[in-house]
Design a protein around this motif. Structure first.
Motif, PDB file in Angstrom:
ATOM      1  N   LEU A   1       0.839  -1.200   0.000  1.00  0.00           N
ATOM      2  CA  LEU A   1       0.000   0.000   0.000  1.00  0.00           C
ATOM      3  C   LEU A   1       0.867   1.239   0.000  1.00  0.00           C
TER       4      LEU A   1
ATOM      5  N   ASP B   1      -3.737   5.503  -1.682  1.00  0.00           N
ATOM      6  CA  ASP B   1      -4.527   4.344  -2.117  1.00  0.00           C
ATOM      7  C   ASP B   1      -5.906   4.353  -1.453  1.00  0.00           C
TER       8      ASP B   1
ATOM      9  N   LYS C   1      -6.880  -2.747  -1.926  1.00  0.00           N
ATOM     10  CA  LYS C   1      -7.000  -1.594  -2.813  1.00  0.00           C
ATOM     11  C   LYS C   1      -8.229  -1.726  -3.717  1.00  0.00           C
TER      12      LYS C   1
END
Ligand code: ZN
Ligand code: ZN
Length: 398
Positions: free
Chosen positions: A76, A80, A155
């Motif tokens: 990440l 995001d 995500k």
């Protein structure tokens, strides 16, 4: 930041509290854009799930934007957009590597409390869900710390709206796992779902997605039954008819092949068993009112599955084990292994197989959340699912 705080039994309020900070290199901080109130939050509100402490931040269904990452976070980055499952999993222990994420061995520092309460081993940590599940701050707030962020942060790269993906954090996978646990034979099996709350709605639609020949949902709240009817699900109002007879009649006398109990420990219902449960629960002599579970066992066809996504907290009385044994029933239950389902179910949403936002009846700001807890608990105003905006937009009825 602002957060919804547990202030005592049946009392929640909005307070200003310190922003969360990174505590470990595998953490991320997420700025929350949408969060929801869950039926299982009500068990914390009224104290049936014990070990909440004044000042605890509630909430385990949330999503948002990553604003900070620890140095070990690889998958990440800041900016995001992520959804975060309600259970916290390390991704590395034996259970996690088998895909049994809710049984994670490494994320509940208070496992001894859980073991003392349940007399057995505990599950992994949960966001905003009492100290027996780790005492983690929840996500009915403006920010949250996400431990093991590479494992728990999924995500979202498509341009789906928040309200289309938010329920991947809990209720959609929870309903789906409950249906999957039934091992439905496509085009042949009939599935009955007790409880037309949010999890029951997703369990029923998941049973359809998995090919059930017929899905029947049982509840007493007209607008909840209507929501299910809109998807072609048959309905039974247990206040208007004898539910066990109605289920036999709907299945040529054999009973539903599988039954899902999406009610759990605070069932209503009627009859002497239900009255005794309520009296004993009020005196704290037993934990759980199990009308839905009794009906599930009594109605299920021989050799069928009783699948239980509904939460149970302790000991139960008057469980018809003789009937369960005589019929050779299979029991499946427990917290959802949410991480296992996020990507496959996201693919279903992206393909347009299902739009989970159907379940939303109320939208509000975080400031309005204490009032909405009451509306939701009393099932007033047709309330089925509440989505909150912690930053104060989007107020009003859905
Ligand atoms: Zn939930
Ligand atoms: Zn683990």
């Amino acid at each position: 930041m602002k957060a919804l705080i547990w202030q005592g039994t049946n009392k929640v309020g909005i307070e200003t509290v310190p922003d969360p900070t990174l505590l470990l290199p595998s953490d991320a901080i997420v700025k929350i854009t949408s969060t929801a109130i869950c039926g299982s939050d009500l068990h914390l509100l009224d104290g049936y799930i014990p070990s909440m402490e004044k000042g605890d931040i509630m909430g385990h269904e949330f999503m948002g934007e990553v604003v900070e990452v620890g140095k070990d976070v690889k998958r990440l980055k800041v900016g995001d957009r992520v959804i975060v499952p309600f259970n916290i999993a390390c991704g590395l222990c034996d259970h996690c590597t088998r895909g049994n994420y809710s049984a994670c061995d490494n994320t509940n520092p208070n496992h001894r409390m859980a073991e003392a309460l349940y007399g057995a081993v505990s599950g992994g940590g949960l966001f905003g869900y009492s100290h027996i599940y780790g005492g983690y701050a929840g996500g009915q707030a403006q920010y949250v710390r996400v431990p093991f962020a590479d494992v728990g942060g999924f995500k979202i790269e498509s341009n789906l709206r928040d309200d289309q993906v938010l329920f991947l954090t809990d209720i959609f996978p929870t309903g789906y796992q409950a249906a999957e646990n039934c091992q439905i034979v496509k085009g042949r099996d009939v599935v009955a779902v007790f409880g037309a709350g949010p999890v029951g709605q997703f369990a029923a639609r998941s049973a359809q997605m998995l090919g059930a020949a017929k899905v029947i949902i049982v509840d007493r709240v007209p607008e909840r039954l209507k929501m299910a009817e809109a998807a072609g699900i048959e309905t039974i109002n247990y206040e208007q008819t004898d539910v066990l007879i109605a289920l036999r009649e709907a299945t040529g006398g054999r009973g539903p092949d599988h039954v899902i109990d999406a009610v759990g420990l605070e069932a209503h219902g009627h009859g002497p068993g239900a009255l005794m449960d309520t009296a004993k629960q009020k005196m704290r002599l037993n934990f759980d009112r199990i009308t839905a579970l009794r009906w599930a066992i009594l109605s299920c066809a021989k050799g069928g599955t009783v699948s239980m996504p509904g939460v149970y907290g302790g000991l139960v009385d008057k469980m018809p084990m003789g009937a369960a044994f005589a019929k050779g029933l299979v029991f499946r239950m427990g917290q959802t292994h949410t991480h296992r389902y996020v990507r496959p179910l996201l693919a279903h949403i992206e393909k347009g197989d299902i739009d989970p936002s159907f379940v939303i009846t109320h939208r509000a700001t975080l400031d309005e959340a204490p009032e909405l807890y009451k509306t939701f608990r009393e099932k007033h105003d047709g309330c089925i699912k509440v989505v909150l905006d912690p930053w104060g937009q989007l107020a009003g009825k859905a």
